[in-house]
Scaffold this motif. Sequence first.
Motif, short mmCIF file in Angstrom:
data_model
loop_
_atom_site.label_atom_id
_atom_site.label_comp_id
_atom_site.label_asym_id
_atom_site.label_seq_id
_atom_site.Cartn_x
_atom_site.Cartn_y
_atom_site.Cartn_z
N THR A 46 8.41 -7.64 -7.79
CA THR A 46 7.68 -6.51 -7.74
C THR A 46 7.81 -5.85 -6.41
OG1 THR A 46 5.88 -7.65 -8.86
CG2 THR A 46 5.12 -5.74 -7.90
N SER B 272 -3.90 -1.60 -5.37
CA SER B 272 -3.46 -0.38 -4.98
C SER B 272 -4.33 1.00 -5.45
CB SER B 272 -1.92 -0.11 -5.79
OG SER B 272 -2.18 -0.10 -7.14
N PHE C 7 5.79 -2.27 -4.63
CA PHE C 7 4.76 -1.31 -4.50
C PHE C 7 5.59 -0.19 -3.65
CE2 PHE C 7 2.35 -4.96 -5.51
CZ PHE C 7 1.37 -4.54 -6.39
N THR D 255 0.40 5.73 -5.57
CA THR D 255 1.22 4.23 -5.32
C THR D 255 1.62 3.89 -6.85
OG1 THR D 255 -0.43 3.47 -3.78
CG2 THR D 255 0.99 1.95 -4.89
N ILE E 282 4.70 3.45 -2.14
CA ILE E 282 3.43 3.92 -1.60
C ILE E 282 3.63 5.31 -1.12
CG2 ILE E 282 1.53 3.67 -0.28
CD1 ILE E 282 1.99 0.55 -0.09
N MET F 188 -2.69 0.32 -0.14
CA MET F 188 -2.98 -1.12 -0.77
C MET F 188 -3.99 -1.90 -0.16
SD MET F 188 0.71 -2.29 -1.77
CE MET F 188 0.25 -3.96 -2.34
N LYS G 12 3.91 1.08 -9.23
CA LYS G 12 4.30 -0.47 -9.33
C LYS G 12 5.65 -0.51 -10.16
CE LYS G 12 2.61 -5.10 -10.42
NZ LYS G 12 1.53 -5.88 -11.03
N ILE H 66 7.49 -3.74 -0.55
CA ILE H 66 6.83 -2.16 -0.46
C ILE H 66 7.96 -1.32 0.13
CG2 ILE H 66 5.19 -0.98 0.98
CD1 ILE H 66 3.59 -3.42 1.53
#
Length: 208
Positions: free
Chosen positions: A173, A192, A175, A196, A177, A183, A198, A149
Amino acid sequence: MKRYINPADKVLIIPFSFSDSVNNSKDWDHAYNQEFGKFYQNICTPFLSYSIQETNISWLNYFLDSHETAKEMIKNSDIIFLTGGLPDKSMDRLREFGLLNEITNYTGVIIGSSAGAIIQLAEYHITPDKDYASFSYNKGLNLLSDFDIEVHYEGSDVQNSSIRKVLEEKADTVFAIGDSGGMIAADQETISFGDTQKFSSHKLKMRN
């Protein structure tokens, strides 16, 4: 969120991510006290909007509560909220209080903002900013895995550089934010919402 937050829930706020400028219970009160704490209303208001009574919101006080009291407070809560701030400080204090097992084995809902979100990962990264001079990887609570994240995402060069580094070295991956995004990771799925984005290592490899 109404699937996970109920009006009768008891909420425990764990504000362990404060900076070294908070040195005693007086400083703590200026940050979190119900009457005049700088962050009190911002933290409580979202829970009040789900009809949770203010009397059902408790605060773990780093300077006044004992380690055993902290464990009991966790045991008697339905929701834990981990505050934003400095993630490494939060992890250090959770270890100091001996709360890692209590949180890892917690069966209620865990919510985190900023630092309180990223420390839920098995391993989280810190992007350089006003608080941290350099990039780093850090051990988290290991509640979430298989992704990373980036919080407070604004699309800056330093944030994008950190995301790329993580995708190349650690995770498939990330994310990203923004401050109006979030999320939900529950029931074997990740949802999500809001601001946000990805990012995936697959797309990164395609661009390369």
